[in-house]
Design a protein around this motif. Structure first.
Motif, PDB file in Angstrom:
ATOM      1  N   GLU A 141      41.938  42.338  27.350  1.00  0.00           N
ATOM      2  CA  GLU A 141      40.893  43.270  27.767  1.00  0.00           C
ATOM      3  C   GLU A 141      41.390  44.646  28.213  1.00  0.00           C
ATOM      4  O   GLU A 141      40.624  45.606  28.186  1.00  0.00           O
ATOM      5  N   MET A 192      41.365  36.868  27.588  1.00  0.00           N
ATOM      6  CA  MET A 192      41.240  37.735  28.757  1.00  0.00           C
ATOM      7  C   MET A 192      42.092  37.180  29.874  1.00  0.00           C
ATOM      8  O   MET A 192      42.066  35.989  30.155  1.00  0.00           O
ATOM      9  N   THR A 206      41.213  39.817  34.773  1.00  0.00           N
ATOM     10  CA  THR A 206      40.301  38.692  34.965  1.00  0.00           C
ATOM     11  C   THR A 206      40.575  37.978  36.297  1.00  0.00           C
ATOM     12  O   THR A 206      41.732  37.767  36.642  1.00  0.00           O
ATOM     13  N   ILE A 224      34.796  32.450  37.978  1.00  0.00           N
ATOM     14  CA  ILE A 224      34.891  32.011  36.583  1.00  0.00           C
ATOM     15  C   ILE A 224      33.795  30.986  36.284  1.00  0.00           C
ATOM     16  O   ILE A 224      33.048  31.126  35.319  1.00  0.00           O
ATOM     17  N   ILE A 273      31.900  38.712  38.568  1.00  0.00           N
ATOM     18  CA  ILE A 273      33.245  39.255  38.775  1.00  0.00           C
ATOM     19  C   ILE A 273      33.138  40.370  39.806  1.00  0.00           C
ATOM     20  O   ILE A 273      32.352  41.300  39.649  1.00  0.00           O
ATOM     21  N   VAL A 296      35.912  43.093  30.720  1.00  0.00           N
ATOM     22  CA  VAL A 296      35.659  41.775  30.143  1.00  0.00           C
ATOM     23  C   VAL A 296      34.441  41.840  29.219  1.00  0.00           C
ATOM     24  O   VAL A 296      34.470  41.338  28.087  1.00  0.00           O
ATOM     25  N   LEU A 341      35.703  33.858  28.934  1.00  0.00           N
ATOM     26  CA  LEU A 341      36.027  33.557  30.322  1.00  0.00           C
ATOM     27  C   LEU A 341      36.083  32.054  30.631  1.00  0.00           C
ATOM     28  O   LEU A 341      36.994  31.582  31.296  1.00  0.00           O
ATOM     29  N   GLY A 370      45.562  33.176  34.703  1.00  0.00           N
ATOM     30  CA  GLY A 370      45.486  34.623  34.514  1.00  0.00           C
ATOM     31  C   GLY A 370      46.763  35.295  34.989  1.00  0.00           C
ATOM     32  O   GLY A 370      47.674  34.624  35.487  1.00  0.00           O
ATOM     33  N   ASN A 386      43.780  42.272  39.433  1.00  0.00           N
ATOM     34  CA  ASN A 386      42.537  41.487  39.475  1.00  0.00           C
ATOM     35  C   ASN A 386      42.133  41.167  40.915  1.00  0.00           C
ATOM     36  O   ASN A 386      41.317  40.301  41.163  1.00  0.00           O
TER      37      ASN A 386
END
Ligand code: SF4
Lengths: 467, 192
Positions: free
Chosen positions: A36, A63, A67, A74, A80, A89, A106, A406, A414
């Protein structure tokens, strides 16, 4: 025929147009991995010029970078939190839908860090050219694929033409011999190599890791080594494919099988460097002399043995600045220094074997009271496997945070951050100023060393925890 | 891309070695989906204090840095991540060239693709440039030479193709698209 190296065989098989004095080569790309953060501006260029993706089936998206790793965001229906990450995203979903690119969304059970899911799915194969808008693309070199990071403009080039303009890099053989000692891992080996050749020692070169030590490594370990090639400034890292590689690929869902596998194997077996092939440079590394390593400074070459002392070269302003940032003084040991955060994650060290290694140290212990221990598996598949074999419970029982997959604290974009001034023992790959958060002080080490630090709340030697 | 044939400017000097792309632009500013406006975040952690106020002592915040288009950096600038946001931020701030003794590969490639000129010079020339911030330097792509303010000319390496693209403001995508037939032939020849 003149003997050729692994690199030369892959390179020449992908030259659409050979380079000349005036023009770079046009190099064909077999697999383009995307995520992303480094793609939105590339799709904007395609739209502006009215172009399509030339070969959607060679393009794959996941992603991972911005993320969240927080389960609620999630799977829990919580939006988010970071609006710009949410926008990235959403934009990736839109771009992949519009241009026909396969995307791990996701909630996809196979989603994860781009350099972990490529190999795990069997997309990464020997002899391929692989690129991604992320410098740790060098990871895929563990399979004998020529894999390197590219910028966003080049992401646009590959989307539109499946090709890149490239100058042929030079070759650099790292001949590694000697067995790794007790508690010494592939991470320690690669930190030792970077220490030896320097953070710009590989500039302009493709490294090929060779020798008995490398042949003895499993695929996860080979990926750890190749992952950090870029930290020596190299274009890419390579390891010749062998029986270990083929066994790994057989167990993946997307590698060739049946008759296609027979044909692929014949090709793969022709890839290793021919006897007598020459390299532009070579260095011999003695792995047996390595101890568990840890970094003390602000680039991955600034490392010492876990029981060593911080060097104090006289009159080096760069070194002085790094030590000021780290709050350390030359001549002092790191062992025993209190730490605030431990991060087990990243495409360097968040595969199942890394989680097993850390759990082996942690089992029966608690995380020190003042330490935040964040465990972020490299993919959702790894997360499920770790839960199934009881590793997750070891982390949770010890007091660690168990997250969705992630990049997380590897690059701190993130929301998973190390606070200013705090020390973090991290299994990731970069200890640059501010990498894990403004003012964060990163000590790079192996999963074993990270787990030992989590227990003691200070830099600790993992060897005492290994029977 | 803006064509660039010669560039004359005063220099800004950032002497530290191994200035990585996380310093040039920290990751938290990468959540953008466009390439504009990144100049305000250039060297953010060095330029601003914890409260977000500019640190007056940092070179880019000093009045003499205004309008300078050439950055002289310590050895091995641009190591680290592949983020193209690094050259985007440098250019958005106003830089058109970066000089060092060593420039990391991906950063160098990204710079060329955006019309930011990467210039590698020998240690002695570099030492002179570092020792005299604000000196007037001319970069001439035609002759591939750097001229110091006392007239000394020093050659710098630049491949023909990169030079051609920079001087004509040509982007590589157009060149690659023109290879479509050869790409198709390549694909056809290796299809199983
Ligand atoms: S884990 Fe770190 S190094 Fe790996 S892809 Fe993510 S940000 Fe890059």
């Amino acid at each position: 025929m003149t003997p050729r190296t692994l690199f030369e065989k892959i390179w020449s098989a992908h030259e659409v147009v050979a380079e000349t004095a005036d023009t770079p080569a046009v190099l064909y790309i077999d697999l383009h991995l995307t995520h992303e953060v480094t793609t939105p501006q590339a799709y904007t260029v395609l739209r502006q010029r009215g172009l399509k993706v030339r070969n959607p089936s060679r393009t794959f998206a996941t992603m991972d970078h911005s993320t969240p790793t927080d389960t609620a965001q999630i799977f829990g229906g919580v939006p988010i939190r970071d609006s710009s990450a949410a926008r990235q995203v959403a934009e990736l979903e839109k771009n992949c839908a519009e241009f026909g690119i396969e995307l791990l969304k996701l909630k996809d059970p196979a989603r994860g860090i781009v350099h972990i899911v490529g190999p795990e799915l069997g997309l990464t194969q020997p002899g391929q050219t692989i690129v991604c808008g992320d410098s740790h693309t060098s990871t895929h070199g563990a399979f004998g694929a020529l894999a390197f990071g590219i910028g966003t403009t080049e992401v646009g080039h590959v989307l539109a033409t499946q090709c890149l303009l490239q100058r042929k890099p030079k070759t650099f053989a790292l001949n590694v011999s000697g067995a790794l000692g007790h508690g010494v891992t592939a991470k320690d080996l690669v930190l030792g190599i970077i220490h030896r050749i320097g953070v710009s020692g590989g500039t302009g070169h493709v490294l090929e890791y060779r020798g008995a030590t490398i042949e003895a490594l499993g695929m996860d370990e080979r990926m750890t080594v190749c992952n950090m090639s870029i930290e020596a400034g190299a274009k890419a890292g390579l390891i010749a494919p062998d029986a270990t590689t083929y066994a790994y690929l057989r167990a993946t869902p997307r590698a060739p099988s049946g008759a296609a596998l027979e044909a692929a194997l014949a090709h793969w077996q022709s890839l290793p460097s021919d006897p007598g092939a020459t390299y532009d440079r070579s260095v011999d590394i003695d792995a047996a002399s390595l101890a568990p390593m840890i970094t003390y400074g602000t680039h991955p070459g600034m490392s010492i043995a876990i029981d060593g002392t911080v060097p104090s070269p006289a009159g080096d302003p760069v070194h002085d600045k790094a030590l000021r940032y780290m709050g350390l003084a030359g001549g002092e040991p790191l062992l025993g220094r209190p730490v605030n955060v431990v991060f087990l994650g990243s495409c360097t060290n968040a595969r199942l074997s890394d989680l097993r290694a850390a759990a082996r140290v942690l089992r029966g212990h608690k995380v020190a009271r003042h330490v935040r221990f964040l465990v972020v598996p490299g993919s959702q598949s790894i997360k499920r496997a770790a839960e199934a074999e009881g590793l997750a419970q070891v982390f949770i029982d010890a007091g660690a945070e168990w997250r969705e997959s992630g990049c997380s604290m590897c690059l701190g974009m993130n929301g998973d951050l190390v606070p200013a001034g705090e020390y973090c023992v991290s299994t990731s790959n970069r200890n640059f100023e501010g990498r894990q958060g403004v003012g964060a002080r990163t000590l790079l080490a192996s999963p074993l060393t990270a787990a030992a630090a989590a227990i003691e709340g200070r830099v600790a030697d993992p060897r005492q925890y290994l029977a | 891309m803006q064509p660039i044939r010669t560039l004359t400017s005063r220099t800004v000097v950032l002497p530290g070695s191994n200035i990585d792309t996380d310093q040039i632009i920290p990751a938290r500013f990468l959540t953008t989906t466009t390439r504009d406006g990144l100049g305000q975040h250039l060297f953010a952690d060095w330029r601003y204090d914890a409260a977000g106020a500019p640190r007056p002592e940092f070179v880019l915040n000093r009045p003499e840095a205004a309008g300078c288009e050439i950055l002289v950096a310590g050895r091995n600038i641009g190591c680290g991540s592949s983020r193209e946001h690094a050259p985007w931020a440098l250019m958005d701030f106003g830089f058109r060239a970066v000089i060092s003794t060593e420039i990391a590969d991906i950063f160098r490639g990204n710079s060329l693709k955006n019309g930011l000129l990467p210039v590698v010079v020998d240690e002695a020339t570099h030492a002179r440039l570092v020792a005299s911030p604000g000196s007037l330097v001319t970069l001439d792509l035609e002759t591939r030479t750097l001229r110091l303010d006392d007239g000394t000319a020093v050659p710098f390496p630049l491949e023909n193709f990169a030079r051609y693209c920079l001087m004509n403001g040509t982007d590589e995508l157009g060149y690659l698209l023109a290879q479509a037939e050869r790409i198709s032939a390549f694909e056809a020849a290796r299809a199983p």
